[in-house]
Design a protein around this motif. Sequence first.
Motif, PDB file in Angstrom:
ATOM      1  N   ASP A  72     -69.788  44.907  20.941  1.00 50.86           N
ATOM      2  CA  ASP A  72     -68.210  45.007  20.984  1.00 50.86           C
ATOM      3  C   ASP A  72     -67.803  43.240  21.173  1.00 50.86           C
ATOM      4  N   THR A  73     -67.527  42.801  20.052  1.00 51.64           N
ATOM      5  CA  THR A  73     -67.497  41.128  20.090  1.00 51.64           C
ATOM      6  C   THR A  73     -66.082  40.953  20.756  1.00 51.64           C
ATOM      7  N   GLY A  74     -65.280  41.871  20.914  1.00 50.77           N
ATOM      8  CA  GLY A  74     -63.902  41.675  21.519  1.00 50.77           C
ATOM      9  C   GLY A  74     -62.956  41.360  20.616  1.00 50.77           C
ATOM     10  N   ARG A  75     -63.343  41.336  19.254  1.00 47.89           N
ATOM     11  CA  ARG A  75     -62.361  41.164  18.127  1.00 47.89           C
ATOM     12  C   ARG A  75     -62.312  41.995  17.084  1.00 47.89           C
ATOM     13  N   TYR A  81     -62.076  50.754  17.176  1.00 41.28           N
ATOM     14  CA  TYR A  81     -61.961  51.149  18.579  1.00 41.28           C
ATOM     15  C   TYR A  81     -61.422  52.790  18.610  1.00 41.28           C
ATOM     16  N   TYR A  99     -71.840  43.303  25.544  1.00 37.26           N
ATOM     17  CA  TYR A  99     -70.602  42.322  25.200  1.00 37.26           C
ATOM     18  C   TYR A  99     -71.150  40.949  25.225  1.00 37.26           C
ATOM     19  N   ALA A 102     -69.148  36.187  28.907  1.00 36.21           N
ATOM     20  CA  ALA A 102     -67.874  35.537  28.945  1.00 36.21           C
ATOM     21  C   ALA A 102     -67.695  34.119  29.299  1.00 36.21           C
ATOM     22  N   VAL A 105     -68.225  32.406  25.767  1.00 32.22           N
ATOM     23  CA  VAL A 105     -67.024  32.728  25.015  1.00 32.22           C
ATOM     24  C   VAL A 105     -65.990  31.513  25.270  1.00 32.22           C
ATOM     25  N   ARG A 131     -70.936  36.013  19.671  1.00 34.15           N
ATOM     26  CA  ARG A 131     -70.483  37.341  19.952  1.00 34.15           C
ATOM     27  C   ARG A 131     -71.360  38.428  19.746  1.00 34.15           C
ATOM     28  N   LYS A 132     -72.320  38.117  18.745  1.00 31.28           N
ATOM     29  CA  LYS A 132     -73.255  39.112  18.082  1.00 31.28           C
ATOM     30  C   LYS A 132     -74.621  39.014  18.359  1.00 31.28           C
ATOM     31  N   CYS A 210     -65.416  41.876  12.388  1.00 24.63           N
ATOM     32  CA  CYS A 210     -64.382  41.512  13.409  1.00 24.63           C
ATOM     33  C   CYS A 210     -63.072  41.244  12.405  1.00 24.63           C
TER      34      CYS A 210
END
Length: 254
Positions: A72-75, A81, A99, A102, A105, A131-132, A210
Motif C-alpha cells: 500500500d503505497t498510500g497513493r 482500495y 506500508y 513514514a 516518506v 513506496r514500493k 499509483c
Amino acid sequence: MADADFPKIRPANAVLPALESASATDIPGRLRAAADLISGRIVFTTSFGIEDQLIAHHISSERLPIDVVTLDTGRLFPSTYNLWQETEERYGVRIRAFYPDAHAVAAMVADQGINGFYYSKDARLSCCHVRKVEPLNRALAGASGWITGLRADQSQQRSAVSFADLDAERGLVKIAPLFDRSRDDVAAECAELGVPINELHAKGYLSIGCEPCTRALQPGEPERAGRWWWETDNARECGLHVGADGKLVRSVAA
C-alpha cells in the motif's frame, strides 16, 4: 499433485529444473507445483490488477499455503482500495499490507515535494523505492518463493519472463504462473470464473499503479504506456522486478 510426485527441494537454484519440468499448463496446477516444490514460505504480492486477481482467486479457491500480501503505497486509486475490500469479502481472507516507512516518506517529500516524481526519472525511481521496493523487501524477508502476475507480452522489458526463475539478489525462486498468457486469456478466465476486477480496466486503464502515475491508454498504445507516461524511454518499471542495472532480474542460466 501430491507431495510424493514433487519432493521438496533446496536450495533455491536446485528447484528450478523440477519446476520447469512440471507438466501443468493450467494456473491452479502451476501454483500447486510451486507450493509442493518450494520449501519454506511462499509470498504472492498483489497490486489488485486483473492478473493478480486471477492468481488470488486460484490461491484462495485451492486453499494453497501461499501468503497473499500487498504494497500500500498510500497513493492508490480509490477503486483499488474498494477492490481490496471486495476481494477480502468475496474469498473470506485478509490481505496483509506492507506500508512505506513514514520517516522515509517525510524526508522524500521534504526534499522533492509532494509530486516531485514528475520532474526527473531519478526522483520518480526514488519515490518508487520508498513506496514500493523497500516495503517489498520487508514482505519477502525470509521467503523462499515469490509469486507475481508478470506476463511475457506485457512489454518488451518483460518479454523474457518465464514460469520459474531465480531472483539471485533476494535468494528466492520467482514464479510467474501467467507468463505465457495474453491479456485476453486472463480477462476471459476472470469473466468465466466471476473474478472481481478493478472498474478502471473498463475505462482504458490496462495497467494500474499509483493514481498520480497512471493514466488511461490512448488508442493503439501498448499495455504499459499509461504508467509514468511523462517519461520518454520505454523501460517503465518501478524497481520491483529489476536489478541495479535496470534490467529484469533473472538467473544467470536463464
